[in-house]
Scaffold this motif. Structure first.
Motif: not given
Length: 301
Positions: A66-67, A69-89
């Motif tokens: 849903q987020l 959709h509101q931002l005009g992003y693909a869900t996979e893109t936000l999931e990638k940002y989330l995954r990489v941010t967590r792994l980066a530390g």
């Protein structure tokens, strides 16, 4: 006195004027600032997505969808940002954002893989390159392609552990199998895994694996028949069928017209379009070099 040969019509100067250099520097500085802002923004989006995922654990995927959709992003893109941010530390993120040398997002995604040992190796090398660039004062931005080359990933391939870790992602299973089939020993070992056996129930995938394994070593032929299923077909005919099947799938992207991209704000979508354009042009040029001399297409009159 030193003799200098000047090519007729040439020059001993740098090839550009002072005005062109000044304008190029202005645009380069703008480019670097935009890239640095993009890196910080993607980490920021990753933090927000992490907060949402942690706060809505059972329904995290729906909330992120849903987020997006509101931002005009693909869900996979936000999931990638989330995954990489967590792994980066936190430590790595702060180090990258504080440096005067820009580190492209591609370098960050390449470094932040799921395997802990491999991630540590990649981050260590990334920081070494960053330290060297800072001491030398050049370049102002690390080269993602050079970083991958230094890691031994010039072909774009991930190590086996990273490939296997993604087998639960349905959208990449066929690509994963394609990577694994480069090594008969590796694929025969992996084909025994329950998750992979489930994928092989798809006859198109099974046929693709067998086509990639031809010619299989004679000692492995029986095992390959058992795992994938034997198939008596003309290799040339089978290859042609597979080729046109892939062409059909690839052409589906062309069903999207310019009007479908009017409201797209996702930068990774636009990067993907540019990548597809460049990859197809390069692939076609290389493949057409293999066209037999007796086959030539004539322009219509």
């Amino acid at each position: 006195m030193e003799n200098v040969w000047i090519q007729p019509g040439g020059t001993t100067g740098p090839g550009y004027t002072e005005d062109q250099l000044r304008r190029a520097r202005t645009f380069a500085e703008t480019d670097i600032r935009a890239s640095r802002a993009q890196l910080a923004a993607r980490f920021g989006l990753g933090d927000v997505c992490a907060e949402i995922a942690d706060g809505t654990a059972p329904g995290a995927s729906i909330a992120l969808e849903q987020l997006a959709h509101q931002l005009g992003y693909a869900t996979e893109t936000l999931e990638k940002y989330l995954r990489v941010t967590r792994l980066a530390g936190t430590a790595l993120r702060e180090r990258l954002l504080a440096s005067a040398v820009h580190v492209p997002w591609r370098c960050v995604t390449t470094a932040c893989v799921t395997d802990p040992q491999e991630r540590a190796r990649r981050i260590t090398l990334l920081l070494e390159l960053l330290d060297t660039a800072e001491r030398a004062g050049w370049p102002v931005s690390l080269d993602a392609a050079q970083y991958r080359l230094t890691l031994g990933l010039a072909s774009g391939a991930e190590p086996p552990a990273e490939i296997v870790a993604q087998l639960d992602r349905e959208e990449v299973r066929e690509a994963v199998l394609a990577e694994l089939t480069k090594s008969p020993a590796a694929v025969l070992a992996v084909l025994r895994e329950p998750a992979v056996r489930e994928v092989l129930k798809d006859q198109d995938v099974a046929r693709y694996v067998r086509a990639q394994m031809r010619p299989a070593p004679s000692a492995d032929e029986a095992l390959l028949d058992e795992l994938v299923g034997s198939e008596e077909r003309d290799p040339h005919a089978d290859w042609t069928i597979r080729y046109f099947g892939l062409v059909h799938k690839a052409r589906e992207i062309l069903l999207l017209g310019p009007e479908d991209f009017v409201d797209v704000n996702d930068p990774e979508v636009w990067e993907s379009v540019e990548s597809i354009r460049d990859s197809v042009a390069s692939w076609a040029d290389r493949v057409l070099q293999q066209r037999p001399r007796t086959i030539r297409l004539l322009a219509g009159k």
